[in-house]
Write an enzyme that holds these catalytic residues in place. Sequence first.
Site, PDB file in Angstrom:
ATOM      1  N   GLY A 142       2.679   9.995   7.599  1.00 52.56           N
ATOM      2  CA  GLY A 142       1.371   9.637   8.131  1.00 52.56           C
ATOM      3  C   GLY A 142       0.419   9.650   7.018  1.00 52.56           C
ATOM      4  O   GLY A 142       0.887   9.313   5.716  1.00 52.56           O
ATOM      5  N   CYS A 143      -0.799  10.122   7.270  1.00 51.62           N
ATOM      6  CA  CYS A 143      -1.863  10.024   6.255  1.00 51.62           C
ATOM      7  C   CYS A 143      -1.509  10.912   4.780  1.00 51.62           C
ATOM      8  O   CYS A 143      -2.221  10.601   4.044  1.00 51.62           O
ATOM      9  CB  CYS A 143      -3.261  10.651   6.846  1.00 51.62           C
ATOM     10  SG  CYS A 143      -3.793   9.391   8.229  1.00 51.62           S
ATOM     11  N   ALA A 144      -0.591  11.943   5.138  1.00 48.31           N
ATOM     12  CA  ALA A 144      -0.265  12.952   3.956  1.00 48.31           C
ATOM     13  C   ALA A 144       0.520  12.154   3.050  1.00 48.31           C
ATOM     14  O   ALA A 144       0.897  12.659   2.047  1.00 48.31           O
ATOM     15  CB  ALA A 144       0.170  14.272   4.506  1.00 48.31           C
TER      16      ALA A 144
END
Length: 362
Positions: A142-144
């Site tokens: 995801g965003c990481a």
Amino acid sequence: MISSVGLGIPPYEISQTKVKTLVREIFGSRESTIIERLLPVFDHAQIDKRQLAVEADWFQKHHTFQEKNDLYHRLAIKYALKAIDSCLTNLQFLNKAIPYEAVDMFIFVSSTGISTPSLDTYIMNERPFTEDTARMPLWGLGCAGGAIGLSRAYDWIKAHPDKNVLIVCCELCSLTFQKDDLQKSNLVGTALFGDGVGAAFLMGDQSAYLSYSKHTKPRIVNTSSATKKRSNHIMGWNMTNNGMEVVFSRNIPALVHTFWQRHIDTFLDKINVNSQTVHSYIAHPGGKKVLEAMEDVLQVSQPKFKHSHNVLRNHGNISSATVLYVLHEWMQEDITENALSVLSALGPGFSSELILLEWNET
């Protein structure tokens, strides 16, 4: 050293006002009371516009999971190639173009579509990469994902200092849109997400291509990962017959004040760096409230997060690719030799990734 960054920006730009109107048109006739109560999230998101891989009328129609994923497969390759070409030929950061044969490791990061073989293999068919290029596809971060991809690239070139790594973060978030999902998380995701691809080229300390890079560049000197136990419900996807259904917890900003604060305090203490002396924070802009919480935790002024705010305003949240957009903006500035930056991203798990960067002349 991160020697170059390139972007693959889709062509369909849409204002936040238009997205809000579109959502009212799609959902309002069924549950107008619920929708009107949730619509202010679009006004408070600190987003003016974002770019999409499809035109606005695509969202008015129902699409099967297979339709969405087939479109992801085709368009992800298209815009990933655009980002890679830009990265390897970007004369703003390079003295001359880097040949595709220079890529020893290809890290491909994505969480918005599914492909086996992974999309890096399809991309490699379109450009003269060598057959012995190592591959590391990363999915589900995801965003990481952008920050984690950079950390894994750093690990690899530490072990192979004469090698080079290409990392590509490719996210077409809009293709996961659920036309029949009236949950708040779907509306929040629609208010935040945009589409795009970022690519970065990293050189080992003994790379034969060091002379290709120019100006002061960020060099990774330390990394740290943290994953909170029993927090899988905070962020991610639920897989449904209609595709990927976004999961967002309202507790994410609060977790910045607890989980992330412990992580960054421990990280900075371990490397003996004071948060006030850090030149800039290259933070993934998960949302306005997340950025404000980070600024509050660190007690630093907004200018140290300025490009995170700017990227959020002009592109929205592009999941893993967003942090490369922010890095791209900071790399265009004339940053003093030996200045320090902290690159940061939060993702499903619930996880946090931190990277210490030192800006050096080549």
